[in-house]
Design an enzyme around this catalytic site. Structure first.
Site, short mmCIF file in Angstrom:
data_model
loop_
_atom_site.label_atom_id
_atom_site.label_comp_id
_atom_site.label_asym_id
_atom_site.label_seq_id
_atom_site.Cartn_x
_atom_site.Cartn_y
_atom_site.Cartn_z
N HIS A 175 115.87 32.20 95.44
CA HIS A 175 115.99 32.39 96.89
C HIS A 175 116.19 31.01 97.52
O HIS A 175 115.77 29.99 96.97
CB HIS A 175 114.73 33.03 97.44
CG HIS A 175 114.55 34.46 97.04
ND1 HIS A 175 113.69 35.30 97.72
CD2 HIS A 175 115.11 35.20 96.05
CE1 HIS A 175 113.73 36.49 97.17
NE2 HIS A 175 114.57 36.46 96.14
N GLU A 216 114.73 29.48 99.93
CA GLU A 216 113.51 28.70 100.16
C GLU A 216 113.01 28.06 98.86
O GLU A 216 112.57 26.91 98.86
CB GLU A 216 112.40 29.60 100.73
CG GLU A 216 112.75 30.22 102.08
CD GLU A 216 113.43 31.58 101.98
OE1 GLU A 216 113.38 32.32 102.97
OE2 GLU A 216 114.02 31.91 100.93
N CYS A 266 110.22 36.21 102.27
CA CYS A 266 109.65 37.31 101.50
C CYS A 266 108.30 36.86 100.95
O CYS A 266 107.97 35.67 101.00
CB CYS A 266 110.60 37.70 100.37
SG CYS A 266 110.66 36.49 99.01
N CYS A 298 108.53 33.87 98.47
CA CYS A 298 108.85 32.59 99.11
C CYS A 298 107.70 32.11 99.99
O CYS A 298 107.37 30.92 100.01
CB CYS A 298 110.13 32.73 99.92
SG CYS A 298 111.58 32.95 98.87
#
Length: 149
Positions: A52, A54, A82, A85
């Site tokens: 992801h 992040e 999410c 993250c």
């Protein structure tokens, strides 16, 4: 740079992710007003469910700053993080997260629904805990163990 300018850079990363047929999320990590890392999601490309935006900026910042925590950094992300993250940002000790948009219920109700994961154990409880306990003592982190009581 102001928040909107930095979020615009994160949005450009999200647009690049979209063009790569990835989930369109972008992130930028800032330290002392300077961009240290920027990324868009790359899960499909890297065949890595943790790729992801992040997480990728944390990985890049770690290499650039030669550290694994970032107390004096800010992360800008185009979508509310999410659970994976968010917990990684907490673990990295990020001081602030600035979000471009709220997330979607689907992410929390389906993608990160803990009922989809079967967890079995403990198996070899003493042996597996002992190495962690040994590490806490060797690194002067025994306070971790005191929190168990």
């Amino acid at each position: 740079m102001n928040d909107k300018e930095i979020m615009s850079i994160a949005l450009e990363e999200a647009k690049k992710a979209y063009k790569r047929k990835e989930c369109p999320v972008g992130a930028v990590l800032i330290k002392n007003g300077k961009i240290i890392a920027k990324a868009g999601n790359r899960e499909v490309e890297l065949k890595d469910p943790t790729a992801h935006a992040e997480i990728l900026v944390l990985r890049e910042a770690g290499q650039i700053l030669n550290a694994h925590t970032f107390r004096d950094c800010i992360v800008y992300t185009t979508l509310w993080p999410c659970p994976m993250c968010a917990n990684s940002l907490l673990r990295a000790k990020i001081s602030k997260v600035i979000c471009g948009a709220k997330s979607f219920k689907y992410i929390y109700k389906e993608t990160f629904n803990p009922s989809h994961l079967s967890i079995v154990g403990p198996i070899m409880n003493n042996e597996c805990r002992d190495i962690f306990i040994k590490w806490t003592k060797k690194t002067n982190r025994e306070f971790i163990l005191s929190l168990e009581k």
